[in-house]
Write a protein that holds these residues in place. Structure first.
Motif, mmCIF file in Angstrom:
data_model
loop_
_atom_site.group_PDB
_atom_site.id
_atom_site.type_symbol
_atom_site.label_atom_id
_atom_site.label_comp_id
_atom_site.label_asym_id
_atom_site.label_seq_id
_atom_site.Cartn_x
_atom_site.Cartn_y
_atom_site.Cartn_z
ATOM 1 N N VAL A 183 0.832 -0.793 -0.016
ATOM 2 C CA VAL A 183 -0.249 -0.227 -0.019
ATOM 3 C C VAL A 183 1.035 1.164 0.060
ATOM 4 N N SER A 223 -20.114 6.309 -6.413
ATOM 5 C CA SER A 223 -19.003 6.397 -6.127
ATOM 6 C C SER A 223 -18.986 7.921 -6.427
ATOM 7 N N GLY A 258 1.554 3.118 -10.701
ATOM 8 C CA GLY A 258 1.070 1.881 -9.196
ATOM 9 C C GLY A 258 2.291 1.543 -8.533
ATOM 10 N N ASP A 260 1.626 -2.247 -7.801
ATOM 11 C CA ASP A 260 1.679 -3.506 -8.070
ATOM 12 C C ASP A 260 3.077 -3.170 -10.077
ATOM 13 N N ASP A 286 -12.387 8.664 -0.076
ATOM 14 C CA ASP A 286 -13.303 8.661 -0.319
ATOM 15 C C ASP A 286 -14.633 10.332 -0.521
ATOM 16 N N LEU A 292 -8.510 5.661 1.346
ATOM 17 C CA LEU A 292 -9.667 4.717 0.381
ATOM 18 C C LEU A 292 -8.706 2.879 0.918
ATOM 19 N N ASN A 294 -7.039 0.160 0.867
ATOM 20 C CA ASN A 294 -6.061 -0.431 0.079
ATOM 21 C C ASN A 294 -6.114 -0.143 -0.898
ATOM 22 N N LYS A 295 -6.357 0.558 -1.648
ATOM 23 C CA LYS A 295 -6.551 1.700 -2.993
ATOM 24 C C LYS A 295 -4.816 2.470 -2.915
ATOM 25 N N GLU A 299 -5.237 7.683 -5.189
ATOM 26 C CA GLU A 299 -5.551 7.202 -6.783
ATOM 27 C C GLU A 299 -5.634 8.366 -7.403
ATOM 28 N N TYR A 312 -8.494 4.323 -13.596
ATOM 29 C CA TYR A 312 -8.240 4.489 -12.042
ATOM 30 C C TYR A 312 -6.293 4.153 -11.720
ATOM 31 N N SER A 314 -4.143 2.775 -9.012
ATOM 32 C CA SER A 314 -4.659 2.810 -7.133
ATOM 33 C C SER A 314 -3.262 2.750 -6.669
ATOM 34 N N ASN A 315 -3.017 3.180 -5.845
ATOM 35 C CA ASN A 315 -1.446 2.872 -5.000
ATOM 36 C C ASN A 315 -0.377 3.424 -5.336
#
Length: 350
Positions: A183, A223, A258, A260, A286, A292, A294-295, A299, A312, A314-315
């Protein structure tokens, strides 16, 4: 009057000199284009160039490829979908586990050296879904004064990315980045900026006024997110541009990465309020102000994308501003034409 014969060797020297000059000069005098080169991250055996006949044949033989754009004044441009056209020849990077197209972009260049970058995702029907075309007719007639083909980007506020006298389409690709994992707790704005800056959740929230956006498209319909404008955040670091090059900002893109290794390319022309003017949020909460989870702490949110949340990212770990290399395909393509012309001039009639 005496006319000096120019040898193939002299044409070669002239061509090399021209290429070197083109690589170091921001622009040169425009000439009317009669074909454009196609190169870059494409499948082997892809066509190297297209003229008017080849472009019209492509439109006639590929289902759904021909598109029209109607302007507010009633003018109608006819051409082929830039997205579908490039997709016909695009290579797939098998090292990328998901959404390879988000790493692809194209540099459209004119004979005067003017260029504009488009991310392939901004045109793809599953993401940005913009109807950008390679136009070859206006109101049913061949183009006059803008070359045989030009780029038409109807969703742009200003026509800066309408590249006339189209001479080159060069497809670029961002290689898959090794995953860091975990994260994210901070990201860095870097690359072609005056000052690289790292942000965590506290400094990001303090950097710019907060914005709240609502998402009305799948898969995140309903969202809401709180964050800051991506365009404004990049400008805080000072995007480096060359004042001697017209609309130099259009030759740049930003890569969002990100933890990952997931990445997405955004053309700066797509983000710029004067051109594409899309809203991209660097979210840190949010819509109710909650983290957020685990994002990661930040993001990217692209509320205008139509069908998938692929952009989008994330991380978030980095936002890297990149400038495209000046006209690699155009210069070589133009040089090959000059050399061929020189060889024809040098060849004695049989």
């Amino acid at each position: 009057m005496y006319q000096r014969k120019i040898s193939a060797r002299h044409w070669l020297i002239f061509g090399l000199t021209f290429c070197l000059s083109a690589l170091t000069q921001p622009t040169w005098a425009a000439v009317t284009s009669s074909q454009f080169g196609l190169g870059g991250f494409l499948n082997p055996g892809s066509p190297a160039s297209f003229d008017l006949a080849a472009l019209e044949n492509y439109a006639a033989t590929h289902s759904g490829a021909q598109k029209t754009v109607t302007l507010s004044n009633g003018d109608v441009y006819t051409g082929v979908s830039l997205s579908a056209f490039l997709g016909s020849f695009l290579k797939t990077d098998t090292t990328v586990p998901k959404n390879d197209i988000l790493r692809d972009y194209v540099v459209a260049s004119g004979t005067d050296g003017y260029k504009a970058v488009f991310s392939l995702a901004e045109m793809n029907a599953a993401f940005g879904n913009h109807n950008d075309i390679i136009a070859y007719k206006l109101n049913g007639a061949n183009l006059i004064g803008t070359g045989f083909a030009r780029i038409v980007a109807p969703d742009d506020v200003k026509a800066g990315r309408w590249v006339s006298n189209l001479y080159s389409l060069q497809v670029g690709h961002i290689d898959y980045a090794p995953a860091v994992g975990g994260v994210s707790g901070q990201f860095t704005v870097n690359g072609e900026v005056a000052s690289a800056v790292s942000y965590d959740v506290t400094s990001l929230a303090a950097a710019l006024p907060a914005k709240i956006v609502n998402v009305n498209t799948p898969p995140l319909t309903g969202s809401s997110f709180t964050g800051v404008s991506l365009w404004d955040l990049l400008n805080l670091s000072g995007i480096v541009t060359n004042p001697g090059v017209k609309n130099d900002i259009l030759g740049k893109y930003v890569v969002a990465t990100g933890s990952d290794g997931y990445q997405a390319v955004f053309a700066l022309g797509e983000l710029n309020p004067n051109f594409g003017n899309i809203s991209v949020l660097v979210a840190y909460a949010d819509g109710s102000g909650n983290s957020l989870g685990n994002k990661g702490f930040a993001e990217l949110v692209v509320p205008g994308d139509v069908a998938k949340g692929g952009r989008y990212v994330s991380n978030l770990t980095s936002l890297t501003v990149v400038s495209t290399v000046p006209l690699p395909g155009s210069v070589l393509f133009m040089f090959s034409g000059l050399l061929a012309f020189g060889l024809r001039r040098h060849r004695k009639p049989s």
